[in-house]
Design a protein around this motif. Structure first.
Motif, PDB file in Angstrom:
ATOM      1  N   ILE A 121      18.335  16.063 -19.659  1.00  0.00           N
ATOM      2  CA  ILE A 121      18.686  15.898 -18.247  1.00  0.00           C
ATOM      3  C   ILE A 121      19.746  16.925 -17.878  1.00  0.00           C
ATOM      4  N   ASN A 122      19.523  17.619 -16.802  1.00  0.00           N
ATOM      5  CA  ASN A 122      20.442  18.663 -16.335  1.00  0.00           C
ATOM      6  C   ASN A 122      21.720  18.018 -15.804  1.00  0.00           C
ATOM      7  N   ILE A 123      22.812  18.183 -16.543  1.00  0.00           N
ATOM      8  CA  ILE A 123      24.061  17.523 -16.172  1.00  0.00           C
ATOM      9  C   ILE A 123      24.702  18.128 -14.930  1.00  0.00           C
ATOM     10  N   ARG A 124      24.201  19.283 -14.486  1.00  0.00           N
ATOM     11  CA  ARG A 124      24.789  19.931 -13.316  1.00  0.00           C
ATOM     12  C   ARG A 124      24.093  19.550 -12.013  1.00  0.00           C
ATOM     13  N   LEU A 125      23.073  18.733 -12.095  1.00  0.00           N
ATOM     14  CA  LEU A 125      22.402  18.283 -10.882  1.00  0.00           C
ATOM     15  C   LEU A 125      23.283  17.290 -10.123  1.00  0.00           C
ATOM     16  N   ALA A 126      22.966  17.100  -8.854  1.00  0.00           N
ATOM     17  CA  ALA A 126      23.675  16.100  -8.055  1.00  0.00           C
ATOM     18  C   ALA A 126      23.442  14.711  -8.650  1.00  0.00           C
ATOM     19  N   PRO A 127      24.435  13.815  -8.581  1.00  0.00           N
ATOM     20  CA  PRO A 127      24.269  12.474  -9.161  1.00  0.00           C
ATOM     21  C   PRO A 127      23.024  11.749  -8.674  1.00  0.00           C
ATOM     22  N   GLU A 128      22.693  11.902  -7.393  1.00  0.00           N
ATOM     23  CA  GLU A 128      21.505  11.201  -6.895  1.00  0.00           C
ATOM     24  C   GLU A 128      20.228  11.722  -7.540  1.00  0.00           C
ATOM     25  N   HIS A 129      20.210  13.023  -7.878  1.00  0.00           N
ATOM     26  CA  HIS A 129      19.046  13.575  -8.574  1.00  0.00           C
ATOM     27  C   HIS A 129      18.992  13.095 -10.014  1.00  0.00           C
ATOM     28  N   ILE A 130      20.150  12.963 -10.651  1.00  0.00           N
ATOM     29  CA  ILE A 130      20.187  12.474 -12.029  1.00  0.00           C
ATOM     30  C   ILE A 130      19.704  11.024 -12.086  1.00  0.00           C
ATOM     31  N   VAL A 131      20.129  10.204 -11.141  1.00  0.00           N
ATOM     32  CA  VAL A 131      19.646   8.818 -11.071  1.00  0.00           C
ATOM     33  C   VAL A 131      18.139   8.796 -10.868  1.00  0.00           C
ATOM     34  N   TYR A 132      17.651   9.633  -9.960  1.00  0.00           N
ATOM     35  CA  TYR A 132      16.205   9.693  -9.714  1.00  0.00           C
ATOM     36  C   TYR A 132      15.453  10.056 -10.988  1.00  0.00           C
ATOM     37  N   ILE A 133      15.939  11.081 -11.699  1.00  0.00           N
ATOM     38  CA  ILE A 133      15.269  11.570 -12.902  1.00  0.00           C
ATOM     39  C   ILE A 133      15.213  10.487 -13.979  1.00  0.00           C
ATOM     40  N   ILE A 134      16.341   9.820 -14.232  1.00  0.00           N
ATOM     41  CA  ILE A 134      16.382   8.794 -15.268  1.00  0.00           C
ATOM     42  C   ILE A 134      15.461   7.631 -14.926  1.00  0.00           C
ATOM     43  N   ASN A 135      15.481   7.206 -13.665  1.00  0.00           N
ATOM     44  CA  ASN A 135      14.621   6.097 -13.247  1.00  0.00           C
ATOM     45  C   ASN A 135      13.146   6.491 -13.246  1.00  0.00           C
ATOM     46  N   HIS A 136      12.864   7.726 -12.818  1.00  0.00           N
ATOM     47  CA  HIS A 136      11.471   8.185 -12.762  1.00  0.00           C
ATOM     48  C   HIS A 136      10.896   8.314 -14.172  1.00  0.00           C
TER      49      HIS A 136
ATOM     50  N   GLU B 100      11.976   6.603 -16.694  1.00  0.00           N
ATOM     51  CA  GLU B 100      12.110   5.284 -17.317  1.00  0.00           C
ATOM     52  C   GLU B 100      12.746   5.393 -18.710  1.00  0.00           C
ATOM     53  N   ASP B 101      13.861   6.100 -18.765  1.00  0.00           N
ATOM     54  CA  ASP B 101      14.573   6.287 -20.020  1.00  0.00           C
ATOM     55  C   ASP B 101      15.049   4.951 -20.585  1.00  0.00           C
ATOM     56  N   GLU B 102      14.864   4.775 -21.900  1.00  0.00           N
ATOM     57  CA  GLU B 102      15.287   3.557 -22.596  1.00  0.00           C
ATOM     58  C   GLU B 102      16.745   3.649 -23.049  1.00  0.00           C
ATOM     59  N   LEU B 103      17.135   4.814 -23.534  1.00  0.00           N
ATOM     60  CA  LEU B 103      18.487   5.062 -24.005  1.00  0.00           C
ATOM     61  C   LEU B 103      18.991   6.361 -23.378  1.00  0.00           C
ATOM     62  N   ILE B 104      20.301   6.463 -23.237  1.00  0.00           N
ATOM     63  CA  ILE B 104      20.920   7.710 -22.789  1.00  0.00           C
ATOM     64  C   ILE B 104      21.967   8.117 -23.820  1.00  0.00           C
ATOM     65  N   PHE B 105      21.818   9.312 -24.376  1.00  0.00           N
ATOM     66  CA  PHE B 105      22.826   9.908 -25.237  1.00  0.00           C
ATOM     67  C   PHE B 105      23.640  10.863 -24.376  1.00  0.00           C
ATOM     68  N   VAL B 106      24.963  10.667 -24.331  1.00  0.00           N
ATOM     69  CA  VAL B 106      25.789  11.370 -23.354  1.00  0.00           C
ATOM     70  C   VAL B 106      27.051  11.918 -24.019  1.00  0.00           C
ATOM     71  N   ASP B 107      27.429  13.133 -23.650  1.00  0.00           N
ATOM     72  CA  ASP B 107      28.673  13.719 -24.152  1.00  0.00           C
ATOM     73  C   ASP B 107      29.877  13.028 -23.528  1.00  0.00           C
ATOM     74  N   GLU B 108      30.988  13.012 -24.275  1.00  0.00           N
ATOM     75  CA  GLU B 108      32.164  12.280 -23.809  1.00  0.00           C
ATOM     76  C   GLU B 108      32.694  12.813 -22.481  1.00  0.00           C
TER      77      GLU B 108
END
Length: 534
Positions: free
Chosen positions: A89-104, A106-114
């Protein structure tokens, strides 16, 4: 002939077996860390076993919000090796686009940098399918109200370092997912298969493309959240290359230091990255003699930049072309054997083109009246097909516009010379039509950036009541340099017909860019049009 599926697990297994001592050099928030491929293999297997224990099933999507480092590399292999899909997932996208991408997706887990975790804290309540968040850090977990948060290192600690990857995965099964950068509308998802990823990696290892090999010290600067870092982590691991991961929020200074300290031989990124590196090399002294190739893609590389790398720093510059839908390698600009003795000006003109089609793919260039002549004059849209070219977008009917009769319509307008060398003229939406004739914004940009005082330049159009559209040049001048409009016009006049010249030059502090470093022309057009409305 024997039947055998092309699986991503075979890549990490090869690295473990034949190159256990070779290193992955990983820059994290806590500094440089070094891991052998034996260690990376064990960590990857531990991660895979934990995913299996968690109940991750075949084709489940696992999201990553991460920079280029060893943990992200482990996810590149662990997730598809159990049959799931790694969704970068492109971390530089707008938050609303990131939410759309994750929901679209249907991610089960998210691995995220601190350092990216605050984004999760701000959006987690809108994420419909995510069951847990694993924070990739060497530090203690932050205090948070987000539920089901785990530490990556603690999470994989109980994993099995001898976990065996399943071998009954179909090579045509999805292995990776990446969304486009969304310059207009919502991002569009592209799925990559095991087969497409392995074949794409083979293409990167060809001597006449990128020529990746075990001897390389490879530094993917292009983000791992953007088209699999152009496949460099996959091919580098498979071949046993030393991989240097530049980590979070790097700077040109950091890149120059890593090249010098780690003796990097090959690196890849977009033109704006290399413009920044050149500026750093101009201002400070670094030893970059180890570099055998700077791979550039994402948009056309300015001719002046290519010349500076090669003539001043003796660093070979490799121009390539591709997009999210093409995995991404589609063309590479390499001189043919009999072109190496061309006069210098002609030689660099060839080097600045996007080159010829990579073996394994097919192409057409189609204009209003059908396929165009290969005469380097007639323009048309580039169409591509092949085993690592997408054939649709993920659950998105916009694919009907891009994938037609087995061809990807790239949206890029190009010419082709008599030997099949492609020159991208523009995006279809960025061509400027003036008085019934086409003007290439790319050609103008490259010419402007060849001026020694220019750091960046982008050309957009504004409406014109007489000519329909006219070009406007937006220019960022190098620190400590000065330039006037007339100086730039004097520089351009010998190179273009009068009607091609921009109507005006706007000097700017910065040109807006997309999340992956390309010039964002939509935003730039808005700025320019507002300027003339005042």
């Amino acid at each position: 002939m024997m039947k055998g599926d092309l699986l991503i697990s075979s890549m990490i297994e090869r690295a473990e077996r034949f190159f256990p001592k070779k290193e992955v050099v990983s820059r994290t928030m806590n500094g440089i860390q070094r891991f052998s491929y034996k260690q990376i293999g064990q960590r990857t297997r531990k991660l895979a076993s934990r995913l299996d224990e968690f109940g991750i099933s075949r084709e489940d999507k696992i999201g990553t919000l991460a920079w280029n480092h060893h943990r992200h590399l482990e996810l590149y292999f662990a997730v598809p090796s159990i049959g799931a899909v790694v969704h970068t997932i492109n971390i530089r996208l707008a938050p609303e686009h990131i939410v759309y991408i994750i929901n679209h997706a249907e991610d089960e887990l998210i691995f995220v940098d601190e350092d990216v975790f605050p984004l999760i804290e701000a959006t987690h309540q809108n994420l419909r399918t995510v069951k847990a968040f694993i924070v990739m850090t060497d530090n203690e977990l932050p205090e948070t109200a987000v539920p089901n948060v785990y530490s990556y290192e603690e999470w994989i600690a109980s994993g099995d370092p001898d976990y065996q990857f399943p071998k009954d995965i179909d090579e045509e099964a999805p292995a990776g997912m990446c969304f486009t950068s969304a310059t207009t509308g919502n991002p569009k998802g592209v799925l990559y298969t095991h087969r497409s990823t392995v074949l794409h990696s083979m293409s990167l290892a060809m001597a006449d493309t990128v020529g990746a090999s075990e001897t390389d010290v490879s530094m993917p600067v292009v983000p791992m959240f953007h088209v699999n870092a152009w496949g460099m982590p996959y091919v580098g691991t498979w071949l046993g290359s030393t991989i240097v991961m530049p980590g979070p929020r790097f700077t040109p200074k950091l890149l120059a230091e890593l090249i010098e300290q780690e003796r990097v031989t090959m690196t890849a990124g977009v033109p704006t990255i290399w413009l920044g590196l050149l500026k750093e090399l101009e201002e400070n002294n670094y030893d970059v003699s180890s570099l055998r190739a700077v791979v550039c893609g994402g948009s056309a590389a300015p001719l002046g930049m290519i010349k500076t790398f090669e003539k001043k720093y003796n660093v070979p510059f490799l121009h390539a072309y591709g997009m999210t839908e093409t995995s991404p390698l589609a063309t590479v600009s390499r001189l043919k054997s009999y072109q190496r003795d061309l006069p210098e000006d002609e030689l660099y003109e060839e080097r600045a083109k996007q080159g010829i089609l990579v073996p394994g793919l097919d192409m057409k260039v189609v204009g209003a009246s059908g396929e165009v002549a290969w005469d380097e004059e007639e323009m048309g849209e580039l169409l591509l097909s092949g085993p690592w070219i997408a054939d649709d977008y993920y659950k998105d009917d916009r694919g009907e516009e891009a994938f037609i009769d087995g061809w990807l319509h790239t949206g890029d307008v190009c010419t082709v010379d008599e030997e099949g060398v492609i020159k991208i003229v523009d995006r279809t939406k960025d061509l400027i039509k003036s008085g019934g004739e086409w003007i290439s914004s790319v050609d103008l940009e490259n010419a402007i950036m060849a001026h020694e005082s220019v750091f960046e330049a982008s050309v957009v159009s504004i409406p014109d009541p007489e000519w329909q559209e006219r070009p406007i040049a937006c220019v960022v001048v190098h620190d400590g340099k000065t330039m006037t409009k007339e100086e730039l016009f004097d520089f351009l006049r010998p190179q273009f017909a009068k009607w091609w010249l921009p109507d005006d030059v706007l000097f700017m502090e910065e040109i807006p860019k997309t999340s992956v470093g390309k010039f964002l022309k939509r935003a730039l057009r808005d700025e320019v049009q507002k300027h003339y409305q005042v």
